[in-house]
Write a protein that holds these residues in place. Structure first.
Motif, PDB file in Angstrom:
ATOM      1  N   LEU A  41     -36.572   8.463   2.663  1.00  0.00           N
ATOM      2  CA  LEU A  41     -35.229   8.966   2.198  1.00  0.00           C
ATOM      3  C   LEU A  41     -35.471   9.533   0.678  1.00  0.00           C
ATOM      4  CD1 LEU A  41     -32.455   9.457   2.600  1.00  0.00           C
ATOM      5  CD2 LEU A  41     -31.974   7.279   1.863  1.00  0.00           C
ATOM      6  N   THR A  42     -35.390  10.650   0.559  1.00  0.00           N
ATOM      7  CA  THR A  42     -35.748  11.267  -0.835  1.00  0.00           C
ATOM      8  C   THR A  42     -34.403  11.821  -1.349  1.00  0.00           C
ATOM      9  OG1 THR A  42     -36.762  13.368   0.077  1.00  0.00           O
ATOM     10  CG2 THR A  42     -38.236  11.461  -0.326  1.00  0.00           C
ATOM     11  N   TYR A  43     -34.393  12.076  -2.626  1.00  0.00           N
ATOM     12  CA  TYR A  43     -33.360  12.666  -3.247  1.00  0.00           C
ATOM     13  C   TYR A  43     -33.768  13.956  -4.200  1.00  0.00           C
ATOM     14  CZ  TYR A  43     -30.735   8.463  -2.079  1.00  0.00           C
ATOM     15  OH  TYR A  43     -30.030   7.382  -1.570  1.00  0.00           O
ATOM     16  N   ASP A  44     -32.751  15.123  -4.334  1.00  0.00           N
ATOM     17  CA  ASP A  44     -32.918  16.288  -5.081  1.00  0.00           C
ATOM     18  C   ASP A  44     -31.896  16.310  -5.746  1.00  0.00           C
ATOM     19  OD1 ASP A  44     -33.263  19.045  -5.575  1.00  0.00           O
ATOM     20  OD2 ASP A  44     -34.787  19.244  -3.993  1.00  0.00           O
ATOM     21  N   LYS A  45     -31.950  16.933  -6.999  1.00  0.00           N
ATOM     22  CA  LYS A  45     -30.837  17.025  -7.891  1.00  0.00           C
ATOM     23  C   LYS A  45     -30.102  18.337  -7.729  1.00  0.00           C
ATOM     24  CE  LYS A  45     -33.786  18.024 -11.726  1.00  0.00           C
ATOM     25  NZ  LYS A  45     -34.594  17.503 -13.013  1.00  0.00           N
ATOM     26  N   GLY A  46     -31.032  19.381  -6.883  1.00  0.00           N
ATOM     27  CA  GLY A  46     -30.284  20.881  -6.732  1.00  0.00           C
ATOM     28  C   GLY A  46     -30.198  21.566  -8.184  1.00  0.00           C
ATOM     29  N   ILE A  47     -29.010  22.158  -8.107  1.00  0.00           N
ATOM     30  CA  ILE A  47     -28.835  23.006  -9.230  1.00  0.00           C
ATOM     31  C   ILE A  47     -28.531  22.097 -10.783  1.00  0.00           C
ATOM     32  CG2 ILE A  47     -28.066  24.813  -7.945  1.00  0.00           C
ATOM     33  CD1 ILE A  47     -25.249  24.187  -8.806  1.00  0.00           C
ATOM     34  N   GLY A  48     -28.449  20.652 -10.741  1.00  0.00           N
ATOM     35  CA  GLY A  48     -27.954  20.020 -11.575  1.00  0.00           C
ATOM     36  C   GLY A  48     -29.289  19.606 -12.434  1.00  0.00           C
ATOM     37  N   PHE A  49     -28.785  18.491 -13.501  1.00  0.00           N
ATOM     38  CA  PHE A  49     -29.408  18.046 -14.471  1.00  0.00           C
ATOM     39  C   PHE A  49     -29.358  16.479 -14.558  1.00  0.00           C
ATOM     40  CE2 PHE A  49     -28.154  22.143 -16.116  1.00  0.00           C
ATOM     41  CZ  PHE A  49     -29.246  22.594 -16.148  1.00  0.00           C
ATOM     42  N   GLY A  50     -30.654  15.735 -14.764  1.00  0.00           N
ATOM     43  CA  GLY A  50     -30.429  14.330 -14.781  1.00  0.00           C
ATOM     44  C   GLY A  50     -31.458  13.851 -13.704  1.00  0.00           C
ATOM     45  N   SER A  51     -31.494  12.449 -13.871  1.00  0.00           N
ATOM     46  CA  SER A  51     -32.490  11.733 -12.715  1.00  0.00           C
ATOM     47  C   SER A  51     -31.909  11.326 -11.422  1.00  0.00           C
ATOM     48  CB  SER A  51     -33.198  10.553 -13.742  1.00  0.00           C
ATOM     49  OG  SER A  51     -33.751  10.737 -14.961  1.00  0.00           O
ATOM     50  N   VAL A  52     -32.942  11.734 -10.467  1.00  0.00           N
ATOM     51  CA  VAL A  52     -32.160  11.259  -9.007  1.00  0.00           C
ATOM     52  C   VAL A  52     -32.860   9.746  -8.598  1.00  0.00           C
ATOM     53  CG1 VAL A  52     -32.072  13.616  -8.234  1.00  0.00           C
ATOM     54  CG2 VAL A  52     -34.426  12.409  -8.346  1.00  0.00           C
ATOM     55  N   PRO A  53     -32.136   9.065  -7.857  1.00  0.00           N
ATOM     56  CA  PRO A  53     -32.655   8.017  -7.543  1.00  0.00           C
ATOM     57  C   PRO A  53     -33.831   7.965  -6.740  1.00  0.00           C
ATOM     58  CG  PRO A  53     -30.598   8.411  -6.314  1.00  0.00           C
ATOM     59  CD  PRO A  53     -30.912   9.692  -7.331  1.00  0.00           C
ATOM     60  N   VAL A  54     -34.706   6.903  -6.731  1.00  0.00           N
ATOM     61  CA  VAL A  54     -35.935   6.731  -5.899  1.00  0.00           C
ATOM     62  C   VAL A  54     -35.721   5.600  -4.832  1.00  0.00           C
ATOM     63  CG1 VAL A  54     -38.255   6.437  -5.865  1.00  0.00           C
ATOM     64  CG2 VAL A  54     -37.190   7.803  -7.615  1.00  0.00           C
ATOM     65  N   ASP A  55     -36.043   6.084  -3.679  1.00  0.00           N
ATOM     66  CA  ASP A  55     -35.967   5.005  -2.587  1.00  0.00           C
ATOM     67  C   ASP A  55     -37.499   4.900  -2.140  1.00  0.00           C
ATOM     68  OD1 ASP A  55     -35.334   3.599  -0.180  1.00  0.00           O
ATOM     69  OD2 ASP A  55     -33.815   4.452   0.413  1.00  0.00           O
ATOM     70  N   THR A  56     -37.906   3.544  -2.147  1.00  0.00           N
ATOM     71  CA  THR A  56     -39.396   3.421  -2.101  1.00  0.00           C
ATOM     72  C   THR A  56     -39.531   2.778  -0.364  1.00  0.00           C
ATOM     73  OG1 THR A  56     -39.160   1.214  -3.097  1.00  0.00           O
ATOM     74  CG2 THR A  56     -39.891   3.046  -4.371  1.00  0.00           C
ATOM     75  N   ASN A  57     -38.350   2.535   0.248  1.00  0.00           N
ATOM     76  CA  ASN A  57     -38.367   1.891   1.434  1.00  0.00           C
ATOM     77  C   ASN A  57     -38.885   2.769   2.730  1.00  0.00           C
ATOM     78  OD1 ASN A  57     -37.075  -0.573   0.926  1.00  0.00           O
ATOM     79  ND2 ASN A  57     -35.259   0.431   0.271  1.00  0.00           N
ATOM     80  N   SER A  58     -39.328   2.257   3.443  1.00  0.00           N
ATOM     81  CA  SER A  58     -39.710   3.032   4.707  1.00  0.00           C
ATOM     82  C   SER A  58     -39.097   2.608   5.973  1.00  0.00           C
ATOM     83  CB  SER A  58     -41.376   2.569   5.232  1.00  0.00           C
ATOM     84  OG  SER A  58     -41.746   3.223   6.377  1.00  0.00           O
ATOM     85  N   TYR A  59     -38.316   3.624   6.456  1.00  0.00           N
ATOM     86  CA  TYR A  59     -37.168   3.251   7.528  1.00  0.00           C
ATOM     87  C   TYR A  59     -37.864   3.605   9.054  1.00  0.00           C
ATOM     88  CZ  TYR A  59     -34.091   2.866   3.706  1.00  0.00           C
ATOM     89  OH  TYR A  59     -33.400   2.728   2.348  1.00  0.00           O
ATOM     90  N   ALA A  60     -37.267   2.791   9.953  1.00  0.00           N
ATOM     91  CA  ALA A  60     -37.539   2.990  11.416  1.00  0.00           C
ATOM     92  C   ALA A  60     -36.143   3.750  11.982  1.00  0.00           C
ATOM     93  CB  ALA A  60     -37.852   1.818  12.290  1.00  0.00           C
ATOM     94  N   LEU A  61     -36.516   4.615  13.203  1.00  0.00           N
ATOM     95  CA  LEU A  61     -35.404   5.242  13.800  1.00  0.00           C
ATOM     96  C   LEU A  61     -34.327   4.687  13.845  1.00  0.00           C
ATOM     97  CD1 LEU A  61     -34.777   7.993  15.393  1.00  0.00           C
ATOM     98  CD2 LEU A  61     -35.753   6.662  17.542  1.00  0.00           C
ATOM     99  N   GLY A  62     -33.112   5.211  13.573  1.00  0.00           N
ATOM    100  CA  GLY A  62     -31.857   4.412  13.929  1.00  0.00           C
ATOM    101  C   GLY A  62     -31.319   3.450  12.908  1.00  0.00           C
TER     102      GLY A  62
END
Length: 290
Positions: free
Chosen positions: A169-190
């Protein structure tokens, strides 16, 4: 004063049929704007092939519907589509499924086409991320990716292959400014992954939440998102006049804890199951009254 009556003959145009190797179909003369339903011919025939309908183009991209069409102000040429009955290719979502999601008829030496049921790299709820179509090499127990450039010499069975864990799960700030969160987890289906908050801003706009690949439902920090594959959340911004505060109050103690979300006015918000803990109690439901 004289009265004149004018009479017109309605133009007629030719409706012709290319049976593409099938039995001959006679052309017809049809009046302009006449309903085409009454002019639909009997299905042509072709040995070892099944008739699959009439099309406006020989690439079979434009199916023709006699039930809704009327004769235009020009001649119409239709092309018969055929599917071989010599061999079949059956597509199963999973190995062991009882019913194929798609079946194609193929003749000796022809090529199977991607059925377009699933797109490689795309996630599907309850299935995972589609990796492609696989088959057992003839005479072996080796399951390998199928090549669409393989000429057919018999019936073919193909199985969908899926990635069901190790999703990010990754985050993108799009048109904005600032820092996005980082999720280092690995997820299974569902699995439901928690959606994180961020301190983001954009020129003349207010950050309110996240959207998958920048479209669709808005996920607010504190929501969860069901993982069906690698997922990218793109920040969403709205005009300040459309941003409202949604305040959650723990509703116990002398100085109840609160948490505030910034949401878009008139948006549908999925409320969290709970965000506060209280010893000896279980969360029941949110209410607008204390």
């Amino acid at each position: 004063m004289s009265t004149y009556n004018f009479y017109y003959d309605r133009n007629a145009y030719t409706l012709s049929f290319n049976s593409m190797g099938g039995s001959f179909v006679l052309s017809k003369t049809v009046l302009y704007e006449a309903p085409m339903a009454q002019h639909e011919p009997d299905d042509p025939t072709r040995e070892h092939y099944v008739f699959k309908g009439w099309y406006l183009d020989s690439d079979y991209m434009l199916p023709y519907d006699f039930g809704t069409a009327t004769m235009p102000g020009s001649n119409v040429q239709l092309y018969a589509k055929w599917e071989s009955s010599q061999y079949s290719a059956k597509f199963y979502t999973h190995e062991g499924d009882g019913t194929p999601v798609k079946t194609q008829g193929i003749a000796q030496g022809e090529y199977i086409k991607d059925p377009g049921v699933y797109i490689v790299g795309q996630g599907y709820e309850g299935l995972g991320e589609f990796l492609g179509w696989y088959w057992y090499l003839p005479g072996t127990d080796r399951l390998v990716a199928y090549s669409w450039e393989t000429p057919v010499s018999g019936d073919v069975t193909l199985y969908g292959r899926w990635k069901t864990d190790g999703f990010s799960l990754t985050y993108d700030k799009g048109i904005g400014f600032g820092s996005v969160p980082v999720d280092t987890n690995s997820y299974a289906l569902g699995v439901k992954a928690p959606v994180k908050d961020a301190l983001l801003s954009a020129s003349g706009k207010t950050f309110v939440g996240w959207q998958v690949d920048g479209s669709g439902r808005t996920y607010y920090p504190g929501n969860t998102i069901k993982m069906n594959g690698d997922t990218k959340l793109v920040a969403r911004y709205v005009n300040p006049s459309l941003a409202v505060s949604l305040v959650f109050n723990a509703n116990y103690g002398s100085n109840p804890a609160t948490e505030t979300w910034t949401a878009e006015k008139n948006d549908y918000v999925t409320l969290p199951d709970s965000m506060f803990d209280r010893a000896g109690y279980s969360f029941a439901v949110w209410n607008t009254k204390t």
